[in-house]
Design a protein around this motif. Structure first.
Motif, mmCIF file in Angstrom:
data_model
loop_
_atom_site.group_PDB
_atom_site.id
_atom_site.type_symbol
_atom_site.label_atom_id
_atom_site.label_comp_id
_atom_site.label_asym_id
_atom_site.label_seq_id
_atom_site.Cartn_x
_atom_site.Cartn_y
_atom_site.Cartn_z
ATOM 1 N N ALA A 1 0.844 -1.198 0.000
ATOM 2 C CA ALA A 1 0.000 0.000 0.000
ATOM 3 C C ALA A 1 0.880 1.249 0.000
ATOM 4 C CB ALA A 1 -0.926 -0.001 1.212
ATOM 5 N N ASP A 2 1.954 1.225 0.787
ATOM 6 C CA ASP A 2 2.862 2.372 0.830
ATOM 7 C C ASP A 2 3.580 2.557 -0.508
ATOM 8 O OD1 ASP A 2 4.019 4.555 2.414
ATOM 9 O OD2 ASP A 2 5.892 3.480 2.031
ATOM 10 N N SER A 3 3.897 1.466 -1.184
ATOM 11 C CA SER A 3 4.541 1.573 -2.499
ATOM 12 C C SER A 3 3.633 2.308 -3.479
ATOM 13 C CB SER A 3 4.874 0.174 -3.044
ATOM 14 O OG SER A 3 5.817 -0.462 -2.222
ATOM 15 N N ALA A 4 2.346 2.005 -3.434
ATOM 16 C CA ALA A 4 1.393 2.710 -4.291
ATOM 17 C C ALA A 4 1.308 4.187 -3.915
ATOM 18 C CB ALA A 4 0.020 2.046 -4.204
ATOM 19 N N VAL A 5 1.283 4.465 -2.624
ATOM 20 C CA VAL A 5 1.213 5.854 -2.140
ATOM 21 C C VAL A 5 2.452 6.630 -2.575
ATOM 22 C CG1 VAL A 5 1.263 7.289 -0.050
ATOM 23 C CG2 VAL A 5 -0.348 5.385 -0.223
ATOM 24 N N GLU A 6 3.616 6.010 -2.497
ATOM 25 C CA GLU A 6 4.860 6.699 -2.900
ATOM 26 C C GLU A 6 4.810 7.076 -4.381
ATOM 27 O OE1 GLU A 6 6.898 7.848 -0.841
ATOM 28 O OE2 GLU A 6 7.084 6.508 0.861
ATOM 29 N N SER A 7 4.283 6.192 -5.219
ATOM 30 C CA SER A 7 4.202 6.503 -6.659
ATOM 31 C C SER A 7 3.245 7.669 -6.899
ATOM 32 C CB SER A 7 3.772 5.269 -7.465
ATOM 33 O OG SER A 7 2.420 4.932 -7.207
ATOM 34 N N GLN A 8 2.145 7.703 -6.161
ATOM 35 C CA GLN A 8 1.185 8.802 -6.292
ATOM 36 C C GLN A 8 1.778 10.116 -5.803
ATOM 37 O OE1 GLN A 8 -2.105 7.298 -4.017
ATOM 38 N NE2 GLN A 8 -2.487 5.627 -5.460
ATOM 39 N N ALA A 9 2.541 10.054 -4.719
ATOM 40 C CA ALA A 9 3.169 11.263 -4.175
ATOM 41 C C ALA A 9 4.189 11.826 -5.152
ATOM 42 C CB ALA A 9 3.828 10.955 -2.834
ATOM 43 N N CYS A 10 4.940 10.934 -5.782
ATOM 44 C CA CYS A 10 5.910 11.396 -6.788
ATOM 45 C C CYS A 10 5.183 12.113 -7.913
ATOM 46 C CB CYS A 10 6.709 10.203 -7.328
ATOM 47 S SG CYS A 10 7.753 10.612 -8.750
ATOM 48 N N GLU A 11 4.137 11.502 -8.411
ATOM 49 C CA GLU A 11 3.387 12.107 -9.525
ATOM 50 C C GLU A 11 2.805 13.461 -9.128
ATOM 51 O OE1 GLU A 11 2.016 12.466 -13.370
ATOM 52 O OE2 GLU A 11 3.442 11.028 -12.552
ATOM 53 N N ARG A 12 2.231 13.502 -7.959
ATOM 54 C CA ARG A 12 1.606 14.735 -7.475
ATOM 55 C C ARG A 12 2.629 15.858 -7.286
ATOM 56 N NH1 ARG A 12 -1.140 12.222 -3.945
ATOM 57 N NH2 ARG A 12 0.377 12.397 -2.271
ATOM 58 N N SER A 13 3.856 15.509 -6.935
ATOM 59 C CA SER A 13 4.869 16.532 -6.667
ATOM 60 C C SER A 13 5.169 17.392 -7.894
ATOM 61 C CB SER A 13 6.153 15.894 -6.130
ATOM 62 O OG SER A 13 6.794 15.135 -7.122
ATOM 63 N N PHE A 14 5.016 16.846 -9.082
ATOM 64 C CA PHE A 14 5.250 17.638 -10.289
ATOM 65 C C PHE A 14 4.181 18.717 -10.446
ATOM 66 C CE2 PHE A 14 7.653 13.810 -11.237
ATOM 67 C CZ PHE A 14 8.844 14.344 -11.711
ATOM 68 N N SER A 15 2.925 18.332 -10.295
ATOM 69 C CA SER A 15 1.850 19.316 -10.460
ATOM 70 C C SER A 15 1.886 20.365 -9.352
ATOM 71 C CB SER A 15 0.488 18.633 -10.530
ATOM 72 O OG SER A 15 0.213 17.953 -9.328
ATOM 73 N N GLU A 16 2.345 19.979 -8.163
ATOM 74 C CA GLU A 16 2.456 20.945 -7.066
ATOM 75 C C GLU A 16 3.458 22.050 -7.387
ATOM 76 O OE1 GLU A 16 3.381 18.497 -3.688
ATOM 77 O OE2 GLU A 16 1.300 17.853 -3.439
ATOM 78 N N HIS A 17 4.404 21.747 -8.269
ATOM 79 C CA HIS A 17 5.387 22.749 -8.692
ATOM 80 C C HIS A 17 5.032 23.353 -10.055
ATOM 81 C CE1 HIS A 17 7.764 20.624 -5.603
ATOM 82 N NE2 HIS A 17 8.238 21.834 -5.390
ATOM 83 N N GLY A 18 3.854 22.992 -10.572
ATOM 84 C CA GLY A 18 3.397 23.558 -11.838
ATOM 85 C C GLY A 18 4.050 22.930 -13.063
ATOM 86 N N TRP A 19 4.590 21.747 -12.942
ATOM 87 C CA TRP A 19 5.261 21.095 -14.058
ATOM 88 C C TRP A 19 4.470 19.889 -14.542
ATOM 89 C CZ3 TRP A 19 9.930 21.237 -10.423
ATOM 90 C CH2 TRP A 19 10.585 22.470 -10.540
ATOM 91 N N MET A 20 4.642 19.600 -15.807
ATOM 92 C CA MET A 20 4.108 18.357 -16.365
ATOM 93 C C MET A 20 5.062 17.235 -15.969
ATOM 94 S SD MET A 20 1.321 18.884 -18.165
ATOM 95 C CE MET A 20 1.273 17.409 -19.158
ATOM 96 N N SER A 21 4.511 16.153 -15.525
ATOM 97 C CA SER A 21 5.351 15.042 -15.079
ATOM 98 C C SER A 21 5.898 14.248 -16.263
ATOM 99 C CB SER A 21 4.550 14.097 -14.182
ATOM 100 O OG SER A 21 5.288 12.928 -13.931
ATOM 101 N N PRO A 22 7.212 14.036 -16.294
ATOM 102 C CA PRO A 22 7.784 13.154 -17.311
ATOM 103 C C PRO A 22 7.723 11.687 -16.867
ATOM 104 C CG PRO A 22 9.552 14.130 -16.022
ATOM 105 C CD PRO A 22 8.252 14.702 -15.495
ATOM 106 N N MET A 23 7.100 11.458 -15.698
ATOM 107 C CA MET A 23 7.101 10.116 -15.112
ATOM 108 C C MET A 23 5.709 9.518 -14.951
ATOM 109 S SD MET A 23 9.968 10.521 -12.155
ATOM 110 C CE MET A 23 9.661 8.830 -11.669
ATOM 111 N N THR A 24 4.727 10.119 -15.579
ATOM 112 C CA THR A 24 3.345 9.668 -15.388
ATOM 113 C C THR A 24 3.182 8.178 -15.663
ATOM 114 O OG1 THR A 24 2.497 11.869 -15.879
ATOM 115 C CG2 THR A 24 0.954 10.031 -16.114
ATOM 116 N N ASP A 25 3.705 7.708 -16.780
ATOM 117 C CA ASP A 25 3.553 6.288 -17.125
ATOM 118 C C ASP A 25 4.232 5.393 -16.092
ATOM 119 O OD1 ASP A 25 2.117 7.013 -19.375
ATOM 120 O OD2 ASP A 25 3.789 6.746 -20.763
ATOM 121 N N SER A 26 5.416 5.777 -15.667
ATOM 122 C CA SER A 26 6.149 4.975 -14.677
ATOM 123 C C SER A 26 5.443 4.968 -13.330
ATOM 124 C CB SER A 26 7.572 5.508 -14.509
ATOM 125 O OG SER A 26 8.273 5.384 -15.711
#
Length: 173
Positions: free
Chosen positions: A129-154
């Motif tokens: 469950a934490d592994s899934a949360v970590e992937s979501q947090a990584c993805e969210r961190s890009f939008s929090e800085h106003g950037w498009m994520s280059p890691m969405t698929d990963s």
């Protein structure tokens, strides 16, 4: 000598039949297990890619899944390292993602392995469950800085794999 040849053939056919039947039973067990996950096709891909899945019980299948989470995490860490070079402006966010995936590979996966080997499926589920949360947090961190994520698929791939493995582990509860 005439008797040994038909007996040899008969023995070989019986052995082949038993092997085929056993393989089909293992395949059916894996298919039934995967039907209980959020992505049966991904589950089959993960489990059937590992030859150890044949003759495995549910705990062994969960361990194979946890290993797949580790492999995906290592792959994503390599991607992050490459992105740091090619997209230096994203470095702070990529550093955050790298820490998140280090947590997956070096904390969540080992704790899930240990928990499964010790018969503590609930703790193994927590790691996935934490592994899934970590992937979501990584993805969210890009939008929090106003950037498009280059890691969405990963990030989505990690989320999907972790949730499939979590579902397998839940079957042990």
């Amino acid at each position: 000598m005439n008797f040994s040849s038909p007996l040899t053939i008969l023995f070989t056919l019986l052995l082949l039949h038993e092997t085929l039947y056993s393989t089909m039973a293992d395949q059916k067990f894996i298919e039934n297990t995967c039907k209980g996950t959020p992505s049966p096709n991904l589950c089959l891909k993960i489990l059937l890619a590992n030859p150890k899945s044949q003759n495995s019980d549910l705990t062994d299948l969960a361990l194979i899944g946890v290993a797949a989470v580790k492999d995906k995490g290592v792959e994503i860490i390599r991607q992050i390292v490459a992105l740091k070079s090619s997209k230096p402006k994203l470095r702070p966010t990529l550093n955050y993602c790298e820490e998140a995936y280090h947590a997956v590979v070096y904390a969540d996966v080992p704790s899930s392995n240990e928990a499964l080997r010790g018969g503590l499926a609930k703790f193994a589920e927590d790691g996935m469950a934490d592994s899934a949360v970590e992937s979501q947090a990584c993805e969210r961190s890009f939008s929090e800085h106003g950037w498009m994520s280059p890691m969405t698929d990963s990030n989505k791939a990690m989320n999907d794999v972790a949730n499939v493995v979590r579902a397998i582990i839940r079957m042990l509860l």
